[in-house]
Design a protein around this motif. Structure first.
Motif, short mmCIF file in Angstrom:
data_model
loop_
_atom_site.label_atom_id
_atom_site.label_comp_id
_atom_site.label_asym_id
_atom_site.label_seq_id
_atom_site.Cartn_x
_atom_site.Cartn_y
_atom_site.Cartn_z
N UNK A 107 -46.87 10.59 41.48
CA UNK A 107 -46.82 10.00 40.22
C UNK A 107 -47.53 8.62 39.96
N UNK A 108 -47.17 7.84 41.31
CA UNK A 108 -47.81 6.60 41.00
C UNK A 108 -49.32 6.60 41.08
N UNK A 109 -49.86 7.42 41.96
CA UNK A 109 -51.35 7.55 41.95
C UNK A 109 -52.15 8.20 40.51
N UNK A 155 -56.35 -0.84 39.76
CA UNK A 155 -56.35 -0.72 40.85
C UNK A 155 -54.92 -0.95 41.57
N UNK A 156 -54.53 0.15 42.05
CA UNK A 156 -53.14 -0.05 42.39
C UNK A 156 -52.66 -0.48 44.01
N UNK A 157 -53.88 -0.99 44.44
CA UNK A 157 -53.92 -1.60 45.79
C UNK A 157 -53.78 -0.70 46.89
#
Length: 165
Positions: free
Chosen positions: A113-115, A124-126
């Motif tokens: 879900x986060x991806x 850019x999620x880190x």
């Protein structure tokens, strides 16, 4: 006194076009397929952890009784009841080591879900995007036993209703 600068109706009218504009050019079916993959990998481990936590709340004997009730309530044609009963029985007998082993794949849905959200938002999620998603989904798993027990509590009534036609 209304302190909102914009009435809620106007916000709702602007929501659909704004959402459409924000998602234009994104490959939503691809993101949905990726999220579905993560969900498919995590569904059984989530049920095992959820059933184990629920058995801590109501006791193993009560969980086994609810599992039999669920089996009786489900249609017999596809043997879905036996599969559901076996899953709940297995979760009640899981033990600490089994919970720890199941917790890793159970948390995959949060990672997916986060991806997916980070990819759709094109941010850019880190470095730790997966682990942040997994930890973010943990509270849902902690609430899930209450939801499971709610569903299982209804199965005796469903079984009785299905038996009477």
């Amino acid at each position: 006194m209304n302190h909102d600068p914009m009435p809620w109706r106007q916000v709702l009218r602007q929501l659909a076009p704004a959402t459409r504009a924000a998602l234009r050019g994104r490959d939503l079916p691809l993101h949905g397929a990726g999220l579905t993959f993560y969900a498919a990998l995590s569904v059984v481990p989530v049920m095992l952890v959820t059933g184990w936590l629920a058995s801590l709340v109501v006791g193993t004997d009560q969980m086994l009784g609810l599992a039999r009730s669920l089996e009786d309530a489900l249609p017999q044609a596809l043997d879905a009841g036996a599969v559901a009963r076996t899953l709940i029985e297995s979760s009640a007998d899981l033990g600490w080591m089994g919970v720890l082993v199941a917790a890793i794949p159970a948390s995959l849905y949060g990672e997916g879900l986060r991806r997916a959200c980070a990819s759709i938002a094109q941010v850019d999620a880190g470095r730790l995007v997966g682990w942040r998603g997994r930890l973010g989904a943990a509270p849902v798993v902690l609430v899930a036993p209450a939801l499971l027990l709610g569903v299982l509590a209804v199965t005796p009534v469903l079984d009785e209703l299905m038996g009477t036609g």
